[in-house]
Each structure stands twice: as structure tokens, then as C-alpha cells.
Scaffold this active site. Structure first.
Site, mmCIF file in Angstrom:
data_model
loop_
_atom_site.group_PDB
_atom_site.id
_atom_site.type_symbol
_atom_site.label_atom_id
_atom_site.label_comp_id
_atom_site.label_asym_id
_atom_site.label_seq_id
_atom_site.Cartn_x
_atom_site.Cartn_y
_atom_site.Cartn_z
ATOM 1 C CE LYS A 1 3.910 -5.768 4.459
ATOM 2 N NZ LYS A 1 4.671 -5.314 3.295
ATOM 3 N NE ARG B 1 6.667 5.112 0.641
ATOM 4 C CZ ARG B 1 7.033 4.633 -0.552
ATOM 5 N NH1 ARG B 1 6.980 5.391 -1.618
ATOM 6 N NH2 ARG B 1 7.467 3.400 -0.660
HETATM 7 N N1 BES Z 1 7.898 -2.719 5.707
HETATM 8 C C1 BES Z 1 7.776 -2.797 4.299
HETATM 9 C C2 BES Z 1 9.131 -2.970 3.601
HETATM 10 C C3 BES Z 1 9.872 -4.257 3.880
HETATM 11 C C4 BES Z 1 9.730 -5.345 3.051
HETATM 12 C C5 BES Z 1 10.769 -4.342 4.935
HETATM 13 C C6 BES Z 1 10.438 -6.499 3.293
HETATM 14 C C7 BES Z 1 11.478 -5.501 5.171
HETATM 15 C C8 BES Z 1 11.321 -6.583 4.357
HETATM 16 C C9 BES Z 1 7.143 -1.515 3.752
HETATM 17 O O1 BES Z 1 6.235 -0.907 4.588
HETATM 18 C C10 BES Z 1 6.390 -1.876 2.512
HETATM 19 O O2 BES Z 1 5.461 -2.606 2.607
HETATM 20 N N2 BES Z 1 6.830 -1.309 1.400
HETATM 21 C C11 BES Z 1 6.189 -1.570 0.144
HETATM 22 C C12 BES Z 1 6.087 -0.254 -0.603
HETATM 23 C C13 BES Z 1 5.245 -0.337 -1.836
HETATM 24 C C14 BES Z 1 3.798 -0.608 -1.483
HETATM 25 C C15 BES Z 1 5.364 0.972 -2.591
HETATM 26 C C16 BES Z 1 7.059 -2.569 -0.608
HETATM 27 O O3 BES Z 1 8.287 -2.478 -0.509
HETATM 28 O O4 BES Z 1 6.495 -3.433 -1.258
HETATM 29 MN MN MN Z 2 4.257 -1.700 4.336
#
Ligand code: BES
Ligand code: MN
Ligand code: ZN
Length: 493
Positions: A271, A346
């Protein structure tokens, strides 16, 4: 740090004393009086509406006015907004408990012409007061907060026994949410996957739950390749925690599956250092809310069997970490091409959903901080709800209404399924450039198969950005009350 108790709220809420009386009295040093934004001002305040308005108090929701007096109890005017109902009363009790933040013993007076039933009133007052006064002080060397020790509910003309019964139910539900908040607020280094499993064992022993813990070797044996793939970059072992609540003569069986990512760095799909990622210690909120909800099922007298599955690991980059393009073989045998290691939720969820489905429960409900897309779509006030069964979705909505943990029913639109097609495996773990929360739900749905299944994406409401009502800024513990209410009312869908 060795004396760190990850869930101080548990003992604190258990120790709270609750008293229900017909007229003011008892140990409280402050008395809250409810005022609507229109209509009569209760005589106890000894002030006219004009006088209150001159002091800047109009009875709006979340408004309070502390009225010091030369001696005796402090009075607080507590705004209800337009009307008294279960939700506005819970909010008002929260705002009041915070306004009386220096008092350990508080009392709230209900009007004689109460428009909601006595038990519900008792329940929401305790929920609001306990949750409004929630603090996370675990890691400060000296706490800044005054702990709430006593709540008096003044309920003139009510069936006091019913108010008491409701208040005890409120204590259980508030304890669940407080424990869920403690778990989410805890930094990832203090609550890693093995620590969550240890805590589940402790909670299980105290709350009449059977807890089984599956470590890395067990997960390898079980073929949980999707969860293990996420764990590959971690210095800590993963844990799959199975929690069973088995009341005698259970009329149905509900399975709950929670995302337990103790810290989500994104893995090799790291991230960016955006402030929102400072919150990724809360990526285990789904698992935490299940553990917390299950800890009160016995107290609530829930008559259905409930099995919880917590899929726990952190998501870290490392020389051994899962690479883009790797293919994971999940518990069901279905293969997944991993094209973004940040779509890890997921992955851990599907192995746990597969395990849940194998036991043939009447329904599976999963809860996960799954997608930033869901946060973008619904914001912090509602979780997204997806389901492959209308009747089950209705039960989830009813529980959301009872707990005031809002959900919004979203489409499980099969037309987007093709975006999960992989060139080399059964499915890939990312969709396309939009509808990210829907494609994530469609991904999970494959592992639920024909079992009635509902999915809650709580990325939005896992945390509140500002304090309001019974929701102080920080981890919300969202889902704990919803899931406890769901279990309490659950029927075979
Ligand atoms: N844990 C995150 C989602 C999230 C984002 C929760 C902000 C709470 C606040 C999840 O694991 C994630 O990183 N999802 C990605 C998916 C993408 C790479 C397809 C996202 O939402 O950017
Ligand atoms: Mn994630
Ligand atoms: Zn995540």
C-alpha cells in the site's frame, strides 16, 4: 507490555452496576433529563424552553447542556431530536454519558409516557451509556478517563422488572461491542494471529464456547492454500480459529466467518503511505466482532447453534511472500491466480467459508473489512450486504435494524462474474476497474455454493472519524451487536 490485557472492557462492563428505580435516588452524581426538539420540557429541569435556548440548547440529537447546581446532583439536559425511539434514546444515552465524563455513577430519567417498550428502553440506555463512555486506554501509562461504574435508570410508571431485563440484555450487547472495539484498536504487533487464537481460547473457557485452533501445520494438512499464501510473507504463524456455541436442543445452525488480517500492508502489492493505511491494524474487525458476539450468546440465551471461523494472519511483504501471478489451491480445490496481494481478504475468507460449508449449516454469514470500494460507495454509516438468498438477507436486515448497525443491500450482479476469469486458474483475485466491492462479493460467493450465504463488507463502518452519540472516534466494533442479534433471532432461512 507483558501485563497488557487486550480486552479490559470485558471485566469493566461485567463489573458495572445497574439499578432501575421508579424515582430519582441512589449513588449517581449526575442526572440526565431527556428533551425533544419540540414539545414540553420536563419539569425536573426547572427551566423553560426559552431559557434552554438562550443557553444554546435546542434539544437536537447529540446536544447536551450541563446545569451545575449549588448542591446535590448535577443536571444535564440531553437532546433527543424530534422524537424518542429506540435509536434516538441509544444516541442520547451515549451523548449524556460522555457529557458526564467525570462522573463514575450516572442516572438517566425516562419520561412517564414512554413510546417504546420498557425492555427495549432499558436495553438501549445501557448500550448507549456504556458505548458512549468507551475509551481505549490500554496503552497509556496513566489513563485519562473516568471509568463508568454505575448506571441508574429512572423509569417512572414502567414495569421495572422489564426495564431490568432489557438493561441486562443491553449490558451483554454493549460488552460485545466494547470487546470488539478493544480488539480492533489493538495494534497489530500486540494482537497477531497467535494472540487472537490464545484470547479466543481464554474467552471460550469463560463463556461456555468450544474453541479449536488450527496452526500452520494443521492448515497445510487441511489444504488451506489461500490462507497460507497470504501468510507466506509473515514472520508470524497464521491461525484458523473455530468457535462453537452448542445450546441443548438447538433449533438451527448458523455459521459465521470473519476476516482476521491483523495488519494489512498490502504484501508485495504494498500500500502507498496514505494516512488511511494507518488504520490497517483494524483489518481484523470482522473476526473480532464474531469473537465478541459469540462471547455473549450464552448470556443472551440464544437457542441456535453457532459456529464461528476466524481466518487470522497479517499480510506482509518478505522474501518468501506470495508473488503476483502465483496460484493458490484453496480448501475446496478451486485454484486462484493472485494478481494483487492486497486483495488478501478474499483469499483468507474462502478457505474459512469452505470449512464452514462442509459442516452443512443452515446459513453462512461472513463479515470482512474487504474493499476500499465499499467504503467509497457507502461511507462509514453502512456496511454493504450481499446474499444469495433473500430470506437470509431479510434476517440480516432485521438484525441490523435492532442493533442500529446499518446495512445496505447491494447487487450480487452475475454479469460481472466474467471479470474474475483467469487465464490459467479457476478464478483470479481481482476484478476490473470498477464495481470492486461487487466483484469481491462474487468471488466469495463461489465458495458458498448452494448454501444460503450473506456477506457483510464493513470496510466503511469499521471506524468512526468523529465522535457522535454512543460512537467515540476510533474502532467501532461494528458487527458485534448485529451478529449477536442475528443469532438470537435466527431461523432456518
Ligand atoms: N483491507 C483492505 C480494504 C479496506 C480498505 C478496508 C480501507 C478498510 C478501509 C483490503 O484488503 C484491500 O486492500 N482491498 C483492496 C482490493 C483491491 C486490491 C482489489 C482495495 O480495496 O483497494
Ligand atoms: Mn488488502
Ligand atoms: Zn485487507
Amino acid at each position: 507490555m507483558s501485563t497488557f490485557d487486550p480486552i479490559p472492557s470485558d471485566a469493566r462492563v461485567r463489573a458495572l452496576t445497574i439499578e432501575v428505580v421508579g424515582e430519582p435516588g441512589g449513588p449517581a452524581t449526575v442526572l440526565g433529563v431527556l428533551v425533544t426538539s419540540e414539545g414540553e420540557v420536563p419539569a425536573e429541569l426547572g427551566l423553560s424552553r426559552e431559557a434552554l435556548e438562550r443557553a444554546g440548547f435546542s434539544g437536537k440529537a447529540d446536544q447536551t447542556l450541563v446545569l451545575p447546581r449549588p448542591e446535590g446532583t448535577t443536571l444535564v439536559a440531553v437532546g433527543l431530536g424530534e422524537r424518542l425511539d429506540a435509536d434516538s434514546l441509544r444516541e442520547a444515552a451515549g451523548a449524556f454519558a460522555r457529557a458526564a465524563g467525570k462522573d463514575a455513577a450516572i442516572a438517566l430519567a425516562l419520561p412517564e409516557d414512554l413510546p417504546i417498550d420498557a425492555a427495549t428502553a432499558g436495553q438501549v440506555v445501557v448500550e448507549g451509556a456504556v458505548l458512549g463512555r468507551y475509551h481505549y486506554e490500554v496503552l497509556r501509562s496513566s489513563s485519562r478517563a473516568t471509568v463508568l461504574e454505575h448506571v441508574t435508570i429512572v423509569a417512572p410508571g414502567q414495569d421495572l422488572e422489564a426495564v431490568r431485563r432489557g438493561a441486562e440484555r443491553g449490558r451483554s450487547l454493549a460488552r460485545a461491542t466494547s470487546v470488539a472495539r478493544d480488539l480492533s484498536n489493538a495494534p497489530g504487533s500486540l494482537l497477531d494471529a497467535p494472540a487472537i487464537a490464545d484470547l479466543a481460547v481464554r474467552i471460550g473457557a469463560e463463556c461456555g464456547l468450544e474453541v479449536e485452533v488450527f496452526d500452520k501445520a494443521a492448515l497445510e494438512e487441511m489444504g488451506c492454500g489461500a490462507l497460507l499464501g497470504v501468510n507466506r510473507g509473515s514472520a508470524d504463524e497464521p491461525r484458523l480459529v473455530k468457535i462453537s456455541y452448542r445450546p441443548e436442543g438447538a433449533r438451527a445452525h448458523l455459521a459465521l466467518v470473519g476476516k482476521g488480517i491483523t495488519y494489512d500492508s498490502g504484501g508485495l502489492s504494498l500500500k502507498p503511505s496514505n494516512p488511511s493505511h494507518q488504520q490497517m491494524k483494524m483489518d481484523m474487525t470482522g473476526a473480532g466482532s464474531i469473537l465478541a458476539a459469540m462471547s455473549v450468546l450464552g448470556e443472551l440465551g440464544v437457542e441456535v447453534a453457532v459456529t464461528g471461523y476466524l481466518a487470522c494472519t497479517d499480510n506482509m511483504p518478505d522474501a518468501r511472500a506470495q508473488k503476483l501471478g502465483d496460484v493458490a489451491v484453496s480448501r475446496s480445490g478451486r485454484t486462484i491466480e493472485v494478481l494483487n496481494t492486497d486483495a488478501e481478504g478474499r483469499l483468507v475468507m474462502v478457505d474459512a467459508i469452505a470449512l464452514a460449508v462442509e459442516e452443512e449449516p443452515d446459513a453462512v454469514v461472513d463479515i470482512a473489512t474487504l474493499t476500499g470500494a465499499c467504503l467509497m460507495a457507502l461511507g462509514p454509516l453502512s456496511a454493504g450486504l450481499w446474499a444469495n438468498h433473500e430470506g437470509l438477507a431479510e434476517q440480516v436486515k432485521a438484525a441490523a435494524g435492532a442493533s442500529a448497525e446499518s446495512v445496505w443491500h447491494m447487487p450480487l450482479d452475475r454479469r460481472y462474474r466474467k471479470y474474475l476469469d483467469s487465464e490459467i486458474a479457476d478464478v483470479k483475485n481481482i476484478g476490473f476497474d470498477s464495481a470492486g466491492a461487487i466483484t469481491a462479493a462474487l468471488f466469495l460467493a463461489e465458495w458458498a455454493g448452494q448454501t444460503p450465504w450473506a456477506h457483510l463488507d464493513i470496510a466503511g463502518p469499521m471506524r468512526w472519524e468523529s465522535t457522535e452519540g454512543y460512537r467515540p472516534k476510533g474502532a467501532s466494533g461494528f458487527g458485534a451487536r448485529l451478529l449477536a442479534e442475528l443469532a438470537a433471532g435466527f431461523r432456518k432461512p
